[in-house]
Design an enzyme around this catalytic site. Structure first.
Site, PDB file in Angstrom:
ATOM      1  CG  ASP A 124      -1.781  -1.256   1.266  1.00 15.99           C
ATOM      2  OD1 ASP A 124      -2.290  -1.674   0.221  1.00 15.99           O
ATOM      3  OD2 ASP A 124      -1.879  -1.851   2.353  1.00 15.99           O
ATOM      4  N   GLY A 156      -4.455  -4.677  -4.387  1.00 16.86           N
ATOM      5  CA  GLY A 156      -5.504  -3.842  -4.955  1.00 16.86           C
ATOM      6  C   GLY A 156      -4.885  -2.511  -5.258  1.00 16.86           C
ATOM      7  CG  HIS A 157      -3.570  -1.547  -8.819  1.00 16.33           C
ATOM      8  ND1 HIS A 157      -2.749  -2.632  -9.017  1.00 16.33           N
ATOM      9  CD2 HIS A 157      -4.453  -1.554  -9.822  1.00 16.33           C
ATOM     10  CE1 HIS A 157      -3.135  -3.260 -10.086  1.00 16.33           C
ATOM     11  NE2 HIS A 157      -4.159  -2.640 -10.590  1.00 16.33           N
ATOM     12  CE  LYS A 187       3.215  -2.412  -4.485  1.00 17.09           C
ATOM     13  NZ  LYS A 187       2.721  -2.192  -3.115  1.00 17.09           N
ATOM     14  CD  GLN A 226       0.786  -8.925  -2.151  1.00 16.87           C
ATOM     15  OE1 GLN A 226       1.572  -9.588  -2.795  1.00 16.87           O
ATOM     16  NE2 GLN A 226      -0.468  -8.784  -2.524  1.00 16.87           N
TER      17      GLN A 226
END
Ligand code: IMP
Length: 430
Positions: free
Chosen positions: A13, A40-41, A16, A224
């Site tokens: 988180d 999740g982005h 990225k 991650q």
């Protein structure tokens, strides 16, 4: 420079997705190489928010081919839903735009059930996983009991193996007091997933090898972060894959000498989701303030993230573990308005000063961070377009980080939009 690996230097988180998105503008390929839909982005484009879990971040740039490597564990249902969602947005997601490794392992319904049941049974000893079946899927891969995506396209072979594997899984599910899973509830459904995904399946390694030879720009997008790495993270409070840059090679099928640069993404403060050690965690109102201002809620599970000061001991360890030679600093805007900012530059451990993270959880729990205090700044940074125009206190914060890490800063993200980014050096430009 043609191949760039981007990794998180903390517990994930780090923002990225945004950095990958900005740099993908110049990339021909963007490749995921580990993890699954535990990641999740969030991307904000024209003020519209998009959250993806499997599809690489470059999907919105028209020239970029998105690749899911063999090291990723794929929940086919999630992938298909993401493809369909993008199609609804008017994007053409064909087999020229999205390539998926035929060797990538498939997350099965029993993987999710096992993840959930184990976490429930572990109670206070739980890891705090995303319950997406990631760990059990990697376990099966290592135990040679997994299904690669290509296996779903051979119904008869899939059927035979599934019967055998399912018997064992149901035995364990019963032991865990969870509901068993019926063969009929998996087989037909997964054969259909195989049919849907077949056009996207390919030998990713060969495609990337050719692309590299032709001098194409390839960006590897880590999921991650360094301290969630199965070997080098805060074990057992980690994910089940190697999140380090070195795994870009194994997880996509390229040799180590094909990587030109590793860029580490550093969030201006630290967060983590789930359980596990966190030496610089802030447990009072200031932590709540960072969570609210930084919108620190998991994009996969919605869980509130634990927040704390920037820990440079961790980040410098990440520099070593990943061969990081360039830094992107993110979410600097979240620190605006604080009177004083702390940066951890060492730990006190049993009366001694150390500059590394010990391996044992017991030792980690005894660490007392040593902080350097820096002055804060009031200004909103979002609309600042030049480094020179940043407040002098912000520049001091940045300089302190750069000097400690001995790595140059390439990008600074000052807000969620694509435009809120100072690019000091674009790694894809000479
Ligand atoms: P798993 O990957 O679902 O097995 O979860 C293992 C640990 O990694 C848990 O602490 C999760 O919260 C954490 N984790 C997994 N994926 C991410 C991510 O993308 N960002 C931050 N933490 C993650």
């Amino acid at each position: 420079m043609s191949t760039l690996v981007i990794v998180g230097t903390q517990w994930g988180d780090e923002g990225k997705g945004k950095i990958v998105d900005v740099l993908t503008q110049k990339a021909d390929y963007v490749v995921r190489f580990q993890g699954g839909n535990n990641a999740g982005h969030t991307l904000v484009i024209n003020q519209k928010k998009y959250i993806f879990h499997l599809i690489p971040s470059g999907i919105f740039w028209p020239q970029t081919v998105c690749v899911i490597g063999n090291g990723v564990v794929v929940d086919p249902e999630v992938l298909i839903n993401e493809i369909e969602k993008l199609k609804k947005e008017g994007l053409k997601i064909d087999s020229d735009k999205l390539l998926v490794s035929e060797k990538a392992h498939t997350i099965m319904p029993y993987h999710k059930a096992l993840d959930l049941a184990r976490e429930k049974k572990a109670k206070k000893n739980k890891i705090g996983t995303t319950c997406r079946g990631i760990g059990p899927c990697y376990e099966d891969k290592a135990a040679r009991k997994g299904f690669r995506l290509i296996d779903l396209t051979y119904p008869e072979i899939f059927k035979e193996k599934l019967k055998i594997v399912l018997e064992e899984k149901n035995f364990i599910l019963k032991y865990l007091n969870a509901e068993i899973i019926k063969f009929e509830d998996i087989y037909e459904r997964y054969i259909k997933y195989g049919e849907y995904l077949k056009p996207y399946l390919t030998d990713v390694s060969r495609v990337l090898w050719k692309a590299k030879k032709e001098g194409m720009k390839i960006l590897f997008e880590g999921a991650q972060g360094t301290f969630l790495d199965i070997d080098h993270g805060t074990y057992p409070y980690v994910t089940s894959s190697n999140t380090l840059a070195g795994n870009a090679c194994c997880g996509a099928g390229l040799g180590p000498l094909e990587i030109d640069l590793v860029l580490g993404v550093v969030k201006a403060y630290t967060t983590r989701v789930g359980e596990g050690p966190f030496p610089t965690e802030i447990k009072d109102k200031l932590g709540d303030h960072l969570r609210t201002k930084g919108n620190e809620y998991g994009s996969t599970t919605g869980r509130p993230r634990r927040c704390g000061w920037l820990d440079l001991v961790l980040v410098k360890t990440a520099v070593r573990l990943n061969s990081i030679k360039a830094i992107a600093l993110t979410k600097l805007d979240v620190l605006s308005g604080l009177e004083k900012i702390k940066i951890c530059i060492g730990y006190e451990y049993e009366g001694k000063v150390i500059d590394y993270l010990p391996s044992s959880l017991i030792e980690m729990s005894k660490l007392k961070p040593i902080y350097k205090d820096l002055p804060g700044w009031k200004e909103d940074l979002k609309d600042i377009k030049k480094f020179e125009n940043l407040p002098k206190e912000t520049k001091l914060y940045i300089k302190t980080i750069e000097e400690y890490l001995e790595v140059p800063l390439y990008l600074i993200s000052t807000g969620p939009e694509r435009e809120n980014c100072l690019i000091l050096k674009n790694p894809f430009e000479n």
